[in-house]
Scaffold this motif. Structure first.
Motif, PDB file in Angstrom:
ATOM      1  N   TRP A  30       0.851  -1.364  -0.296  1.00 53.07           N
ATOM      2  CA  TRP A  30      -0.054   0.024  -0.117  1.00 53.07           C
ATOM      3  C   TRP A  30       1.070   1.215   0.111  1.00 53.07           C
ATOM      4  O   TRP A  30       0.378   2.375  -0.522  1.00 53.07           O
ATOM      5  N   SER A  50     -11.666   0.638  -2.945  1.00 51.11           N
ATOM      6  CA  SER A  50     -13.155   1.030  -2.298  1.00 51.11           C
ATOM      7  C   SER A  50     -13.422  -0.027  -1.335  1.00 51.11           C
ATOM      8  O   SER A  50     -13.226   0.411  -0.101  1.00 51.11           O
ATOM      9  N   ASP A  51     -14.188  -0.894  -1.892  1.00 49.72           N
ATOM     10  CA  ASP A  51     -14.899  -1.935  -0.813  1.00 49.72           C
ATOM     11  C   ASP A  51     -14.183  -2.274   0.286  1.00 49.72           C
ATOM     12  O   ASP A  51     -14.643  -2.263   1.565  1.00 49.72           O
ATOM     13  N   GLY A  53     -10.815  -1.297   1.064  1.00 51.22           N
ATOM     14  CA  GLY A  53     -10.094  -0.348   1.966  1.00 51.22           C
ATOM     15  C   GLY A  53      -8.569  -0.824   2.056  1.00 51.22           C
ATOM     16  O   GLY A  53      -8.200  -1.860   1.439  1.00 51.22           O
ATOM     17  N   TYR A  55      -6.543  -2.848   3.391  1.00 47.45           N
ATOM     18  CA  TYR A  55      -6.570  -3.907   4.361  1.00 47.45           C
ATOM     19  C   TYR A  55      -5.331  -4.390   4.894  1.00 47.45           C
ATOM     20  O   TYR A  55      -4.190  -4.171   4.170  1.00 47.45           O
TER      21      TYR A  55
END
Length: 370
Positions: A30, A50-51, A53, A55
């Motif tokens: 990330w 989006s959905d 994130g 993680y």
């Protein structure tokens, strides 16, 4: 005949000591993804989730959310990259935690990413961080480690044979000896193995199955179903002269030429594919939702597939499915590379631009078997 869509999965999204040492405390994939910047007009960067994130795959909730999403949209299972360096493993914690958790019931297989570990994350591929060394003892130790995983009831099999993929067989000093060792050890444990390898258009004898393997997996976007993407890239982008010389008022002024990036239209990837029947070995097809490793390599990306859209992806997937005849009831894989290669702009997971549209394309194409 039913087809099993397999999404290749990168288990990199969690901190671990080696990354802390090499890249800085708390580094994960990330880190690169979030800092990417567009290089030209209409260049889609950064890719942001989006959905699901940003993680952390150490968390059961994150892994469960991935599996639930995959199931809902028709992905049969994940092919996790497996990193083994003479007994040293990297990025293994998400897989280890899945193995201990029966609630995570999505089928899976492993692909041994058997390259040196380099500073590829920032584009410096020549600095080796962990070298991949091969030996008879390591072959034995490795298969001894893998056999209990192969016996997991969730592990993907062909005719009851666990499937293992080797990324690059050509870098072994003697791949046949490794395969012989693995098969003999597996037989002693009451198993037969189904061993595949990846194929790339830039390798010698790219259209042949390496002796000792059961099948090959086309590795897109560098696959063998069409002319090499690198050849296409070169033909589209003949290297420009470094400067343009203008004569202005008797002076010679050097003006920089606009940089041309390594790019190919995404739409080209799904067109003019060589037919499955033209290959004289068992070859499992693959495709990518996109490719753009700008976030890792800055202004020197290996490749950008421009203008990827869910519609173009769906067209490519439809072509692949229509052309693919499974070799048997169990030899029925289509690989999608990848589930979550965010730093390569290559992910089925929902992003801020397209949401779940790529996943919806998968569900639509395989709706007849859901």
């Amino acid at each position: 005949m039913k087809i099993r869509p397999i999404a290749i999965h990168l288990p990199q999204y969690h901190p671990f000591p080696e990354n802390d040492e090499w890249w800085g405390k708390g580094f994960t994939e990330w880190t690169n993804v979030a800092k990417a910047k567009p290089l030209f007009d209409n260049h889609y960067q950064p890719h942001l989730p989006s959905d699901l994130g940003f993680y952390d795959l150490r968390l059961e909730e994150a892994r469960m959310a991935q599996e639930q999403l995959a199931k809902h949209y028709g992905i049969y299972g994940f092919c996790y990259y497996h990193y083994w360096f003479n007994g040293k493993r990297l990025m293994h914690e998400p897989i280890d935690r899945k193995l201990k958790n029966p609630k995570e019931d999505l089928p899976f297989m492993l692909c041994w990413a058997n390259e040196n570990w380099t500073r590829r994350w920032d584009g410096n591929e020549h600095e080796v961080l962990i070298e991949q060394k091969y030996s008879v003892q390591d072959d034995e130790d490795h298969i001894d480690f893998l056999l209990p995983i192969f016996k997991d009831p969730r592990y993907i099999k062909v005719n009851n044979k666990p499937v293992i993929v080797i990324y690059k067989p050509n870098v072994f000093p003697n791949i046949q000896e490794t395969l012989k060792c693995w098969r003999e050890k597996a037989k002693e444990a009451g198993l037969e193995l189904y061993i595949c390898h990846m194929v790339f258009s830039y390798q010698k004898d790219w259209d042949q199955l390496v002796d000792g393997f059961d099948a090959a997996v086309d590795f897109e976007p560098f696959g063998i179903r069409r002319k090499s993407v690198f050849k296409e890239m070169w033909e589209r982008h003949v290297p420009p002269k470094r400067t343009i010389i203008d004569k202005i008022k008797g002076r010679i002024i050097k003006q920089p030429v606009k940089k041309r990036f390594n790019s190919v239209p995404y739409k080209w990837m799904g067109e003019n594919l060589i037919l499955q029947k033209d290959f004289h070995c068992k070859l499992y097809p693959s495709l990518v939702p996109g490719w753009d490793n700008t976030s890792r390599r800055g202004e020197n990306p290996t490749l950008i597939l421009e203008d990827s859209t869910p519609e173009y992806f769906e067209h490519w997937l439809s072509n692949v499915k229509a052309d693919f005849t499974p070799y048997s009831e169990d030899e029925n894989f289509i690989f999608i590379n990848a589930w979550n290669e965010w730093a390569e702009g290559n992910h089925l997971e929902p992003d801020m631009k397209f949401g779940t549209q790529y996943l919806e394309s998968v569900k639509k194409i395989f709706s007849d078997q859901l």
